[in-house]
Structures are given as C-alpha cells and as structure tokens.
Design an enzyme around this catalytic site. Sequence first.
Site, PDB file in Angstrom:
ATOM      1  N   ASP A 118     -14.136  24.219  22.881  1.00 30.66           N
ATOM      2  CA  ASP A 118     -16.066  24.035  22.332  1.00 30.66           C
ATOM      3  C   ASP A 118     -16.438  24.999  22.878  1.00 30.66           C
ATOM      4  OD1 ASP A 118     -14.320  21.895  20.604  1.00 30.66           O
ATOM      5  OD2 ASP A 118     -15.439  20.876  21.756  1.00 30.66           O
TER       6      ASP A 118
ATOM      7  N   LYS B 283     -13.210  19.345  34.596  1.00 32.78           N
ATOM      8  CA  LYS B 283     -12.597  19.991  35.200  1.00 32.78           C
ATOM      9  C   LYS B 283     -12.102  20.303  36.221  1.00 32.78           C
ATOM     10  CE  LYS B 283     -13.165  21.576  30.062  1.00 32.78           C
ATOM     11  NZ  LYS B 283     -13.626  22.769  29.148  1.00 32.78           N
TER      12      LYS B 283
ATOM     13  N   TRP C 135     -22.583  12.981  13.698  1.00 32.69           N
ATOM     14  CA  TRP C 135     -22.638  14.273  12.829  1.00 32.69           C
ATOM     15  C   TRP C 135     -21.509  14.590  13.748  1.00 32.69           C
ATOM     16  CZ3 TRP C 135     -27.001  17.681  11.877  1.00 32.69           C
ATOM     17  CH2 TRP C 135     -26.906  17.790  10.361  1.00 32.69           C
TER      18      TRP C 135
ATOM     19  N   ASP D  64     -17.611  28.199  28.533  1.00 27.82           N
ATOM     20  CA  ASP D  64     -18.993  28.720  27.926  1.00 27.82           C
ATOM     21  C   ASP D  64     -20.197  27.965  28.865  1.00 27.82           C
ATOM     22  OD1 ASP D  64     -17.755  26.185  26.223  1.00 27.82           O
ATOM     23  OD2 ASP D  64     -19.635  26.695  25.642  1.00 27.82           O
TER      24      ASP D  64
ATOM     25  N   ASP E 200     -10.964  27.127  27.864  1.00 27.26           N
ATOM     26  CA  ASP E 200     -11.796  25.604  26.669  1.00 27.26           C
ATOM     27  C   ASP E 200     -12.192  26.212  25.297  1.00 27.26           C
ATOM     28  OD1 ASP E 200     -14.563  23.520  26.985  1.00 27.26           O
ATOM     29  OD2 ASP E 200     -15.079  25.869  26.362  1.00 27.26           O
TER      30      ASP E 200
ATOM     31  N   PHE F 288     -27.184  24.097  26.075  1.00 30.53           N
ATOM     32  CA  PHE F 288     -25.605  23.561  25.690  1.00 30.53           C
ATOM     33  C   PHE F 288     -26.038  22.779  24.614  1.00 30.53           C
ATOM     34  CE2 PHE F 288     -22.088  21.711  27.527  1.00 30.53           C
ATOM     35  CZ  PHE F 288     -21.081  21.757  26.544  1.00 30.53           C
TER      36      PHE F 288
ATOM     37  N   THR G  80     -10.151  21.329  28.181  1.00 29.65           N
ATOM     38  CA  THR G  80     -10.804  20.674  26.736  1.00 29.65           C
ATOM     39  C   THR G  80     -11.103  19.352  27.342  1.00 29.65           C
ATOM     40  OG1 THR G  80     -11.185  20.606  24.756  1.00 29.65           O
ATOM     41  CG2 THR G  80      -9.106  19.807  25.706  1.00 29.65           C
TER      42      THR G  80
HETATM   43 MG   LIG Z   1     -16.790  24.158  25.629  1.00 28.99          MG
END
Ligand SMILES: [Mg+2]
Length: 181
Positions: free
Chosen positions: A11, A127, A58, A138, A9, A41, A93
């Site tokens: 990010d 995924k 943002w 993560d 992954d 998360f 990703t």
């Molecule tokens: Mg991630």
Amino acid sequence: MNKKIILIDMDGTIANFNKSILQKMDKKYNILLSNGEITHFRIEKNFEKTHREEITEWIEEKNFYLELEPFENSIKYIKEIFSHQDFDVFFCTSPLLSTYCIPEKQEWIKKYFGEEYLSKIIFSKDKTVVFGDILIDDKPSIHGVNKTPSWEHVYFNQTYNEENSGRRIVNWKDWRKILLD
Ligand SMILES: [Mg+2]
C-alpha cells in the site's frame, strides 16, 4: 555470492491506496486534496476529524483492497526486480485485521503479477522482525520489537515522507539507480 533480499511494501508503494480515498471524498463531499496537502501517512488524518471514521470504514469495506490501482509503471518494473539474478524479492505488507484485507491483497497480487507470486507475500504487522537487505516502503518511520532491523529502509517517495532522510525511489522505472548501487 548471497543474493540481496529485497522486501517491497504494497500500500502506497505498489498500490495507490490514497487515490481511492481521495476520489471517494471528492465524489461524496466535493473535497479534493492536492498532492501537497497530503502531509500525513494515515490518509484519514489529512481530513477534518468529522470524516475520519467514515474513511476508516471505507478501508474495511469489501473490495476496497481489490480495487486499488497500481502506481504507474510499478508492475512492469517490479517484475524486472523479481527476475534479476542478484535478488530474492518478497512483498512485505502489514495487513489490517479486517475480514477482507488479506484475501484481497492475495487476489490483487494474483491479478497484477500472477499466481506464481502468491508465495512471495510476507504478511507481518511488524516488519522489523522480517529479515532482508532492503525494505522499500512509503511509511515515514517503521518501528517494532526489533530495534535494529536488518534492512535499510529505502523510501518509496510520497509527500508525507519527503522530510525523511535516506535513499528513495521516486519512480519505479529508476529502480536500478538504487538497487544496483
Ligand atoms: Mg505502505
């Protein structure tokens, strides 16, 4: 022998997504969360409701993805994983469907890894349909249309996934302990 397919992954696993938001919140509102306070998360959910919309804006701004910093040691050691003879490695990703996300993620990989890594990026909102032996990610739990994904989810250690049981990488320098096990 078939090579092991390793999916990694981006990010929160290679790129320090949250740091950028935490710095912006500190600068603009003088609100600085410590690591222990990041229990969700989704970074915006760690802040009061009044800030959440601005944070998501943002994330959609030009240059947000491009300017993310890599985690310490991540580039060097992930390159080692890529060059290991036993592995076929891909970035995996899930992109935001915003204008800048996909091109900037590609630009980021080119900047930190090199142009030859561009063909190693798999973009997938889901995924679970991507085939592999290991997915290093993560995210606390990964669901999709495939209820029995082929990969083992190895956590990239973050405060918001500490409760999840499973193997984890705490620092990229220790990748051998997990991937060559
Ligand atoms: Mg991630």
